[in-house]
Design an enzyme around this catalytic site. Structure first.
Site, PDB file in Angstrom:
ATOM      1  N   GLU A  27       0.808  -1.126   0.090  1.00 58.75           N
ATOM      2  CA  GLU A  27       0.150  -0.041  -0.063  1.00 58.75           C
ATOM      3  C   GLU A  27       0.943   1.247   0.137  1.00 58.75           C
ATOM      4  O   GLU A  27       0.582   2.120  -0.719  1.00 58.75           O
ATOM      5  CB  GLU A  27      -1.078  -0.147   1.275  1.00 58.75           C
ATOM      6  CG  GLU A  27      -2.008  -1.042   1.432  1.00 58.75           C
ATOM      7  CD  GLU A  27      -2.939  -0.846   2.473  1.00 58.75           C
ATOM      8  OE1 GLU A  27      -3.999  -0.426   2.473  1.00 58.75           O
ATOM      9  OE2 GLU A  27      -2.327  -1.382   3.463  1.00 58.75           O
ATOM     10  N   TYR A  59     -13.726  27.155   0.428  1.00 60.29           N
ATOM     11  CA  TYR A  59     -13.649  25.525   0.379  1.00 60.29           C
ATOM     12  C   TYR A  59     -12.641  25.411  -0.511  1.00 60.29           C
ATOM     13  O   TYR A  59     -12.127  24.123  -0.519  1.00 60.29           O
ATOM     14  CB  TYR A  59     -15.080  25.013   0.126  1.00 60.29           C
ATOM     15  CG  TYR A  59     -15.775  25.980  -0.924  1.00 60.29           C
ATOM     16  CD1 TYR A  59     -15.784  25.562  -2.116  1.00 60.29           C
ATOM     17  CD2 TYR A  59     -17.076  26.721  -0.598  1.00 60.29           C
ATOM     18  CE1 TYR A  59     -16.532  26.338  -3.084  1.00 60.29           C
ATOM     19  CE2 TYR A  59     -17.781  27.070  -1.273  1.00 60.29           C
ATOM     20  CZ  TYR A  59     -17.559  27.118  -2.646  1.00 60.29           C
ATOM     21  OH  TYR A  59     -18.326  27.793  -3.611  1.00 60.29           O
ATOM     22  N   GLU A  79      -7.590   6.245  10.678  1.00 60.47           N
ATOM     23  CA  GLU A  79      -7.817   6.981  11.826  1.00 60.47           C
ATOM     24  C   GLU A  79      -6.477   8.227  12.084  1.00 60.47           C
ATOM     25  O   GLU A  79      -7.093   9.172  12.467  1.00 60.47           O
ATOM     26  CB  GLU A  79      -7.680   6.208  13.330  1.00 60.47           C
ATOM     27  CG  GLU A  79      -8.961   5.321  13.138  1.00 60.47           C
ATOM     28  CD  GLU A  79      -8.755   3.961  12.394  1.00 60.47           C
ATOM     29  OE1 GLU A  79      -9.404   2.971  12.739  1.00 60.47           O
ATOM     30  OE2 GLU A  79      -7.743   3.768  11.651  1.00 60.47           O
ATOM     31  N   LYS A 104     -11.590   4.258   1.820  1.00 65.17           N
ATOM     32  CA  LYS A 104     -10.516   3.470   1.153  1.00 65.17           C
ATOM     33  C   LYS A 104     -11.058   2.520   0.573  1.00 65.17           C
ATOM     34  O   LYS A 104     -11.146   1.333   0.807  1.00 65.17           O
ATOM     35  CB  LYS A 104      -9.660   3.229   2.451  1.00 65.17           C
ATOM     36  CG  LYS A 104      -8.174   2.500   2.042  1.00 65.17           C
ATOM     37  CD  LYS A 104      -7.259   2.115   3.135  1.00 65.17           C
ATOM     38  CE  LYS A 104      -6.288   1.505   2.670  1.00 65.17           C
ATOM     39  NZ  LYS A 104      -5.241   1.239   3.616  1.00 65.17           N
TER      40      LYS A 104
END
Length: 125
Positions: A27, A59, A79, A104
């Site tokens: 990954e 934004y 997290e 993900k």
């Protein structure tokens, strides 16, 4: 900062950014797309009265800030990445609270699934 009597929200959803986060070496080496959804709790009354972008959060600038974090230094866990984003956004004066959802969709799971996500909500003390 968000007033206790307002519940104004500015949302940015579906921000897709390539990053190299994950527990597995593959990954980190190959990377993948992460999708970010944000809800920022901002008192929008000043912006509504002035019609001036300087009285709200921009934004476009938020999107770039978040993209830089996701494309930046790798972490193992969603997290940890969500926390980085929340902490960064809470340094912006007008944002009193933020909800961050990180998706993900290509997580290394050997079963059929649509998405994996982590959501956190953080506020200024």
């Amino acid at each position: 900062m968000t007033s206790a009597t307002t519940h104004d929200e500015i949302a940015l959803t579906g921000l897709t950014v390539f990053g190299n986060h994950g527990v597995y070496d593959s990954e980190r080496r190959e990377g993948q797309n992460f999708i970010v959804d944000l809800t920022m709790y901002v008192d929008t009354r000043a912006a509504a009265a002035s019609d001036d972008v300087r009285d709200t959060v921009h934004y476009g600038e938020i999107a770039q800030r978040v993209a830089d974090i996701v494309a930046g230094e790798p972490v193992n866990l969603l997290e940890a990445l969500a926390e980085r984003i929340a902490v960064s956004l809470l340094t912006i004066e007008r944002i009193g609270r933020v909800r961050v959802t990180l998706h993900k969709p290509n997580a290394p799971i050997a079963l059929s699934f649509d998405d994996v996500s982590v959501s956190i909500e953080r506020a200024k003390p």
